[in-house]
Each structure stands twice: as C-alpha cells, then as structure tokens.
Design an enzyme around this catalytic site. Structure first.
Site, PDB file in Angstrom:
ATOM      1  N   GLU A   1       0.880  -1.172   0.000  1.00  0.00           N
ATOM      2  CA  GLU A   1       0.000   0.000   0.000  1.00  0.00           C
ATOM      3  C   GLU A   1       0.910   1.212   0.000  1.00  0.00           C
ATOM      4  O   GLU A   1       1.751   1.370   0.886  1.00  0.00           O
ATOM      5  CB  GLU A   1      -0.905  -0.011   1.233  1.00  0.00           C
ATOM      6  CG  GLU A   1      -1.888   1.146   1.258  1.00  0.00           C
ATOM      7  CD  GLU A   1      -1.914   1.862   2.580  1.00  0.00           C
ATOM      8  OE1 GLU A   1      -1.575   3.080   2.592  1.00  0.00           O
ATOM      9  OE2 GLU A   1      -2.262   1.243   3.592  1.00  0.00           O
TER      10      GLU A   1
ATOM     11  N   CYS B   1      -2.880   7.934   4.936  1.00  0.00           N
ATOM     12  CA  CYS B   1      -2.859   7.545   3.529  1.00  0.00           C
ATOM     13  C   CYS B   1      -4.175   7.860   2.830  1.00  0.00           C
ATOM     14  O   CYS B   1      -4.236   7.857   1.600  1.00  0.00           O
ATOM     15  CB  CYS B   1      -2.537   6.059   3.402  1.00  0.00           C
ATOM     16  SG  CYS B   1      -3.609   4.993   4.384  1.00  0.00           S
TER      17      CYS B   1
END
Length: 474
Positions: free
Chosen positions: A229, A266
């Site tokens: 990720e 994020c």
C-alpha cells in the site's frame, strides 16, 4: 549494529519462521483464534506503557494513540471471531459426476491453505495498527502463516517492546516457536524479500520504497506475492448542488479530514475539485498545525510542497523550512488535465491541491486521467443526479473505496472494507490491507482430486454432519 551481527539475526529469524511454517499452517482455526485473543489481552494490559513509548517516538497525541491501540486489539479479536465462526473456510466441492456434459467428472474439492512465512514491513504513521501487532501480522497469523516483522526505524523502541510482548503472548498461548520474529534495518529487509523462505510480503509506505521492494520480489528466481500500500491523493469532487446546499459543512469536514493526525494519513484528501475556490476559502475554519512524526517525514513534506509551489499557486499558508503548517494550493481543471501528474503528487502532511472547475463535465473528463487511488469521494445532493452518478462510476474505475457525502479519513475495520486500489495506490488491486478480507492475501487455493477422506484437510472430508454439505458451500 555490525553487518555481521545483522546477518546473523536475519538468518536466525528466517530459520525460525521457516521451521514454524508447517506447525502454524496445520494449527486449527480455533487454536489460532485463541492466540490472537491472548495477544489482544496482553496489549490491553500493557497499553499505558506502550502509549508512553509511542508518544516519545512519534509526536502523536495520547488520544490518537489510545484510539489506535483500541483499533489494534479490536482487529485482532475480530479476526479471532471470524476464525471461530468458520468465515475463512471457503471451500467448493464438485462431487464425482459420470454424466457431466464435458465427460465424466472426478471428485474435486477446493480449499485454501497458508502460503507460508510472510514478511511484514511496518508503517511509520500507524505504530500500533500497522505495526508489529497490526493488521498485516494479524491477518497473516489468522491465515496460518508465521510472520517476520521488519521494524520501522521511526519507532524502534516501540517496535521492540511490541515484539517482546506479542512473542511472549504467542508462546504463552501455545503458538509454535518462530511464529513471530523480527529484524531491523533496510539491508535486512531487502535481504529478507530475496530469501526463498519468505513466501509473501506485506508493505505500507512510500511509492519509491514499495516499488523498489516489489521489483526485488519480482526479480527472485521464484517471484512471490508483494502486497504494497503506497501512494494516494484521494480525490474529492464537490458538486455545485452540494456546495449550494451546505458550504460551511463541507469546508469544516475538509478541514478536519486534512489536518487529522497532521495530514499523515494515507486516506487524506489531497486533491479537491471545487466550483468556487474563493468561497471555499472563505468558509474554511481555522486549520491548526501539529508536529509531524519525524524529521524524515518533515523533509518529505517540504520537498513535495515545494515541488507543488512551482506548479500551482499558494492560496492558504506558506512554505516553511521549520514546521509543517497547513498549506493549500490552487489550479484550474484545464491545467490539471494538461498536467495530470499534478493530481498524482502526494503531499504527506496537511497540504492539498484545490482544482477549480466551471462545469461538472470538465471533472468527469479529468477523472479519466487519475492514477490509481485508495479512495475517491463525491459530495452531491441528497440523492445522486445522473451527472453525480456518472462521477461515482468513473471514480470507481480508479479507486478501491468510493464515498458519498463523506470524507475518506477514518477507516472502519470490518468485513466489507476495501483498502487498496490500482497502482500506485497498491501493487495488488485485487486485495485489501484492512478488514477481514485481508486474510486472503496469505492463503492460496488448492484442489484435491479423487482424494480419500484420510488424506483430505478436515474441512473437505465427506463425513461432515450435514448431508447436503457439498451443495451448501460457496
């Protein structure tokens, strides 16, 4: 730590997880559930001491760390619950059929087995939830895979304390020796990716770091799954209908989402399409500053915001060499379409690019130029009109999670969650790193053909209690 000593520690850790692979894989689901619950209990009991260490290393507030530790123990217990209920027993059974139209069919029984030792690179911004005891470790262990942790240099003392606690808890609960091991240092991390004993990798971090490690994993003689990720600007579209109806609410929601955890999430909204940038700025509440996690992240924030300042105008805040105060940039949709990399520049911290448009059709066209995203959001009317519905459909082509009249920060740990997306958001868009479905990253399918019960995994045997067992499985 000397290179020789680091190599010895790495070899010991790799050997430990390799030896633990078979007994961990063959452990019962209920047994692994017990391991995870015991880990969660130990974390809860040690919470005060762990939070003290985390505060000293990360600059995160006590309230944020308390909530994050709560999330960490919750997700461990959630996976334990799903193991106990059989939620991960995904089997398909086709009994032998002599009249199958393609010719006589053998007895076929498909299930999933653990992939083997998993290497987990922990994250800087979530020292608990994406740390030593975080979601990657929990999902891998739930799958039946031993875990090698690569500790993050941003919080080494916390990583060591968590490792000691979790390793002790697993031992107390009866887990195999080597079910969890840990190494430190970039060289050890790269070497572990290349080692044949590692069968999959979980990573949370920058695009440059994730891509470099992904390339290493793919260059092995035996390439392995690499679940990274990485980068996302999490575009938000504010439609004219929503702006006319609730400007103050939208501006306040953006401010909270932008500055939460100092913008070090994020899922922070980094690109916002607006019909009226001036009016939006007028509605903004105070944007408060907070220290970033460490000097490395602060340097990255200065680098990316300075880059953006050469391409877009500053409309709120200013560049600073000392701190990371909130800063907003402005451009128009035509410029963004002409330079789509503007929509791809992640500024990790309290910064965002505001993109002004005249007609919603311009935004629909710009969306087609977006790179892969973790999230994308639309603020529209009470119910979507045709244009807003088209926005949702277009954004779903680029993002793993699409939101309606909501902000992307705040990630529920649950069964239906999807935290992933096309590259560069992740290297594996078919998977998630948050929620119970993350377990499937570390399980691989195997079909047994004409296999006697004695050699079948327990979940595939014919002597199950339900006479319609084969028909019921999906």
């Amino acid at each position: 730590m000397t290179t020789t000593r680091s190599t010895e520690i790495l070899e010991t850790a790799l050997d430990a997880v390799a030896r633990a692979a078979r007994p961990t894989a063959r452990s019962a689901a209920a047994t692994r559930a017990g391991w995870l619950r015991h880990v969660a209990d130990r974390l809860d009991r040690a919470g005060g001491d762990l939070i003290t260490i985390a505060r000293a290393e990360t600059h995160l507030t006590e309230a944020r760390l308390v909530n994050e530790l709560r999330r960490t123990t919750f997700q461990a217990r959630l996976f334990a619950d799903r193991l106990s209920s059989g939620s991960f027993d995904r089997v398909l059974i086709d009994p032998a059929d002599g009249d199958w139209p393609m010719g006589a069919r053998p007895d076929l029984r498909r299930t999933f087995i653990p992939i083997g030792p998993v290497l987990v690179f922990t994250a800087s911004n979530f020292p608990f939830a994406f740390g030593v005891a975080g979601g990657d470790m929990v999902s891998a262990l739930a799958a039946g895979c031993p875990v090698l942790i690569k500790a993050h240099p941003g919080h080494p003392e916390l990583s060591r304390a968590l490792y000691r606690l979790v390793a002790d808890a697993l031992a107390e609960a009866g887990a195999p020796d080597g079910a969890l091991a840990m190494v430190e240092g970039e060289d050890s991390g790269r070497a572990a990716v290349r080692d044949a004993r590692i069968r999959a990798v979980g990573f949370t971090g920058s695009t440059s770091g994730g891509r470099a490690l992904f390339d290493l994993a793919m260059s092995r003689p035996d390439p392995i799954p690499f679940y990274a990720e990485m980068s996302s600007t999490n575009p938000v579209v504010i439609t004219p209908r929503s702006w006319a109806a609730r400007p103050a609410e939208i501006a306040a929601g953006f401010a909270a989402s932008l500055t939460g955890s100092a913008g070090q999430l994020c899922t922070k909204p980094g690109v916002v399409f607006l019909p009226d940038v001036g009016g939006f700025l007028d509605q903004l509440p105070n944007l408060s500053a907070a220290p970033l996690l460490n000097d490395h992240i602060l340097d990255g924030f200065h680098r990316t915001t300075s880059n953006m300042a050469t391409r877009a105008g500053i409309v709120f805040g200013e560049l600073s060499a000392r701190d990371a105060a909130p800063i907003l940039f402005r451009t128009n949709v035509a410029e963004a379409q002409a330079n789509p990399d503007l929509m791809d520049l992640e500024m990790f911290g309290p910064a965002a690019l505001l993109i002004e448009y005249t007609h919603l059709d311009q935004v629909v066209d710009a969306i087609d130029q977006l790179p892969g995203q973790l999230t994308a959001s639309v603020h529209g009317g009470d119910q979507p009109d045709p244009q807003e519905a088209e926005l949702v459909a277009r954004l779903a082509e680029h993002a793993g999670r699409v939101l309606w009249n909501d902000w992307p920060t705040g990630l529920s740990v649950t069964d239906a969650q999807q935290h992933g997306g096309p590259y560069p958001a992740t290297t594996a868009p078919l998977s998630t790193s948050v929620g119970t479905q993350s377990v499937w990253r570390f399980l691989r399918p195997v079909t047994f053909q004409n296999m006697p019960d004695e050699a079948l995994p327990e979940g595939l045997r014919r002597n199950r209690n339900s006479p319609s067992f084969a028909e019921e499985q999906v």
